[in-house]
Scaffold this motif. Sequence first.
Motif, PDB file in Angstrom:
ATOM      1  N   THR A  34       0.842  -1.197   0.000  1.00  0.00           N
ATOM      2  CA  THR A  34       0.000   0.000   0.000  1.00  0.00           C
ATOM      3  C   THR A  34       0.874   1.242   0.000  1.00  0.00           C
ATOM      4  O   THR A  34       1.695   1.433   0.899  1.00  0.00           O
ATOM      5  N   ASN A  35       0.718   2.095  -1.007  1.00  0.00           N
ATOM      6  CA  ASN A  35       1.607   3.244  -1.135  1.00  0.00           C
ATOM      7  C   ASN A  35       1.076   4.465  -0.385  1.00  0.00           C
ATOM      8  O   ASN A  35      -0.059   4.483   0.100  1.00  0.00           O
ATOM      9  N   VAL A  36       1.907   5.475  -0.317  1.00  0.00           N
ATOM     10  CA  VAL A  36       1.586   6.660   0.468  1.00  0.00           C
ATOM     11  C   VAL A  36       0.357   7.391  -0.073  1.00  0.00           C
ATOM     12  O   VAL A  36      -0.456   7.917   0.694  1.00  0.00           O
ATOM     13  N   ASP A  37       0.182   7.402  -1.407  1.00  0.00           N
ATOM     14  CA  ASP A  37      -0.974   8.099  -1.985  1.00  0.00           C
ATOM     15  C   ASP A  37      -2.288   7.435  -1.558  1.00  0.00           C
ATOM     16  O   ASP A  37      -3.281   8.115  -1.295  1.00  0.00           O
ATOM     17  N   ALA A  38      -2.286   6.107  -1.490  1.00  0.00           N
ATOM     18  CA  ALA A  38      -3.491   5.387  -1.077  1.00  0.00           C
ATOM     19  C   ALA A  38      -3.842   5.704   0.369  1.00  0.00           C
ATOM     20  O   ALA A  38      -5.018   5.864   0.721  1.00  0.00           O
ATOM     21  N   VAL A  39      -2.825   5.812   1.233  1.00  0.00           N
ATOM     22  CA  VAL A  39      -3.081   6.101   2.646  1.00  0.00           C
ATOM     23  C   VAL A  39      -3.540   7.547   2.817  1.00  0.00           C
ATOM     24  O   VAL A  39      -4.434   7.839   3.614  1.00  0.00           O
TER      25      VAL A  39
END
Length: 278
Positions: A34-39
Amino acid sequence: MKQMTGKKVGEGGCSEVFEWGGEQQIVKMAKANTNVDAVKREFSNSMLVWEKGLPSPRPYEFLEIDGRPSIVMERIQGESLMEHFFRYLMQAPSDNAPSDDETIKITARLLSETHRIDNLPLPPQRDMMIHAIRSASYLTESEKAQVIEHLQGLPLKKQVCHGDPNPGNIMVRGDQAVFIDWMNASTGNPEADLAEYIIMIRYAILPPHTPSSAADRFDLLREYIIEVFCEEYRRLSGVNSLDEVEDWIMPVAARKLCADAISEEEKTLLLAEIRSRL
């Protein structure tokens, strides 16, 4: 002053959850998939729905811990609907209808409440679905194009949708329940949420450690659970028919082929469902 995470209290396909600063807050830390943009999107979505008064935990801040994008949020003291659901399945089989239909109705109630809100500045549901379908390696390019063409022909709505209404994403606190994990929230068609639930119940593969008695009971009750859920949603939402949901089964099944949290066996079932409709 840097806070330290406490004991681990939960885990999902995309994150681990730890105590944070006592018993009132938790921190949800992303896994490598899970990447930073998704979080950041989940934090923004969570803030929007919480401020609107929807049944959700309060988000406090986005931060990074040891390089992992994380969200600090209110801790819901209770248990997941998944735990309720497994107790429901462990009831002694009977020739009569199951007595604890309230467990099934909880999701219908949360979705009907969520779908009453419209036009929040959430990501567009259709764009998210098309992106996921195009990423589904199980489908041929021709199959993807056919599913997307079908999706593009469906009516466009602008209601708030959760995107992943499974029992693990619902926490029950006394007589109240809240949705957690708003990462896939969007503005779009409620029928997609309903199709997601129906597909999950119809094709879910229970964990291998599930007692055989519970697994057998689940197989017997799958369509009954769907019927109770749909009837409760119809009653609460005031809609006369859920016929439109059928049109969303194929694109939602195609989107789910990208999910990390479901088994290869389940994806095989979804692929067969999609191809039967093309």
